[in-house]
Design a protein around this motif. Sequence first.
Motif, PDB file in Angstrom:
ATOM      1  N   LEU A  37      -4.498  -7.417  -7.227  1.00  0.00           N
ATOM      2  CA  LEU A  37      -4.929  -6.645  -6.061  1.00  0.00           C
ATOM      3  C   LEU A  37      -6.451  -6.551  -5.963  1.00  0.00           C
ATOM      4  O   LEU A  37      -7.026  -6.614  -4.872  1.00  0.00           O
ATOM      5  CB  LEU A  37      -4.321  -5.240  -6.132  1.00  0.00           C
ATOM      6  N   ILE A  38      -7.099  -6.394  -7.117  1.00  0.00           N
ATOM      7  CA  ILE A  38      -8.553  -6.236  -7.125  1.00  0.00           C
ATOM      8  C   ILE A  38      -9.249  -7.458  -6.534  1.00  0.00           C
ATOM      9  O   ILE A  38     -10.271  -7.342  -5.851  1.00  0.00           O
ATOM     10  CB  ILE A  38      -9.052  -5.981  -8.557  1.00  0.00           C
ATOM     11  N   TRP A 173      -4.349   0.451   3.294  1.00  0.00           N
ATOM     12  CA  TRP A 173      -2.931   0.248   3.599  1.00  0.00           C
ATOM     13  C   TRP A 173      -2.349  -0.887   2.761  1.00  0.00           C
ATOM     14  O   TRP A 173      -1.158  -0.878   2.421  1.00  0.00           O
ATOM     15  CB  TRP A 173      -2.734  -0.020   5.083  1.00  0.00           C
ATOM     16  N   LEU A 174      -3.182  -1.857   2.402  1.00  0.00           N
ATOM     17  CA  LEU A 174      -2.707  -2.929   1.521  1.00  0.00           C
ATOM     18  C   LEU A 174      -2.267  -2.339   0.183  1.00  0.00           C
ATOM     19  O   LEU A 174      -1.209  -2.705  -0.352  1.00  0.00           O
ATOM     20  CB  LEU A 174      -3.811  -3.962   1.303  1.00  0.00           C
ATOM     21  N   ILE A 175      -3.064  -1.434  -0.372  1.00  0.00           N
ATOM     22  CA  ILE A 175      -2.713  -0.814  -1.655  1.00  0.00           C
ATOM     23  C   ILE A 175      -1.423  -0.015  -1.528  1.00  0.00           C
ATOM     24  O   ILE A 175      -0.558  -0.055  -2.405  1.00  0.00           O
ATOM     25  CB  ILE A 175      -3.865   0.084  -2.145  1.00  0.00           C
ATOM     26  N   ARG A 176      -1.261   0.699  -0.416  1.00  0.00           N
ATOM     27  CA  ARG A 176      -0.047   1.499  -0.222  1.00  0.00           C
ATOM     28  C   ARG A 176       1.190   0.609  -0.114  1.00  0.00           C
ATOM     29  O   ARG A 176       2.232   0.898  -0.707  1.00  0.00           O
ATOM     30  CB  ARG A 176      -0.198   2.355   1.033  1.00  0.00           C
ATOM     31  N   ILE A 177       1.062  -0.474   0.623  1.00  0.00           N
ATOM     32  CA  ILE A 177       2.194  -1.388   0.780  1.00  0.00           C
ATOM     33  C   ILE A 177       2.508  -2.082  -0.546  1.00  0.00           C
ATOM     34  O   ILE A 177       3.676  -2.267  -0.904  1.00  0.00           O
ATOM     35  CB  ILE A 177       1.895  -2.428   1.883  1.00  0.00           C
ATOM     36  N   ALA A 178       1.459  -2.431  -1.301  1.00  0.00           N
ATOM     37  CA  ALA A 178       1.652  -3.133  -2.570  1.00  0.00           C
ATOM     38  C   ALA A 178       2.331  -2.261  -3.617  1.00  0.00           C
ATOM     39  O   ALA A 178       2.916  -2.780  -4.578  1.00  0.00           O
ATOM     40  CB  ALA A 178       0.309  -3.628  -3.109  1.00  0.00           C
ATOM     41  N   SER A 179       2.265  -0.943  -3.453  1.00  0.00           N
ATOM     42  CA  SER A 179       2.900  -0.045  -4.425  1.00  0.00           C
ATOM     43  C   SER A 179       4.400   0.121  -4.173  1.00  0.00           C
ATOM     44  O   SER A 179       5.119   0.634  -5.032  1.00  0.00           O
ATOM     45  CB  SER A 179       2.224   1.329  -4.390  1.00  0.00           C
TER      46      SER A 179
END
Length: 258
Positions: A37-38, A173-179
């Motif tokens: 992700l980073i 939102w990418l981080i939220r979806i990836a979780s």
Amino acid sequence: TFTVEEAVETIGFGRFHIMLFLIMGSTGVVEAMEIMLIAVVSPLIRCEWQLQDWQVALVTTMVFFGYMVFSIVLGLLADRYGRWKILLLSFLWAAYFSLLTSFAPSYIWFVFLRAMVGGGVSGHAQGEENKQTIAMCSCSNPFLSLGKVFWLAGSLLIIGLASVVNPTIGWRWLIRIASIPGILLILLFKFIPESARYNMSTGNTGAALATLQRIARINGAAVPQGQLREPAKERRGRFKDLVHPKYLRTTLQIWIIW
């Protein structure tokens, strides 16, 4: 009498191992998404917070610093409280701090929260003993090599998501979806039993036998006749054993490889 290893060999490969392979393999998807992700978020936080090169690099460094520190802590806790509990805790931990990262108000908070995510992801390694259960029954089938595909799938998935989400609704939102995959995977943990080997190492023969009987039932097989034998008590390994003259060469080789 019979041992856990003998029981696993007698039960053989079946539906339980396929289910375990898919669930434990999916942990590799989640792990890859959190680690990779980073790479897809760094260019965006660089612009948003006007970061220098070393500050961007520090994010990745702190993720693996958290991974390094917590892998030791969670490994010790897994020896004390069981693999299953620590595996569940690590997924809850990683999902929680990953979601918090999407609300990070500043660079400092972002670095701290991603380090905590790295700490949670390090606990996924406690599932390796379940993967070894698969390996004992699958030395001649493709499941061992197919397990590596899950990490690749997770890497491709996060890159694909980033190409769609980042330009539209942003990195938060990418981080939220990836979780989401990690949260969904937690719901499947009820199908994963505690390691029979761990139960035997703590003297809980009844729980170990119950796990083996459950595996046999799902596979349509039976455990061996007789009594499950507890192996002789051995002193648990210690950190200083890694630098013992007997193991020092192997230790250094493994460290260099990693």
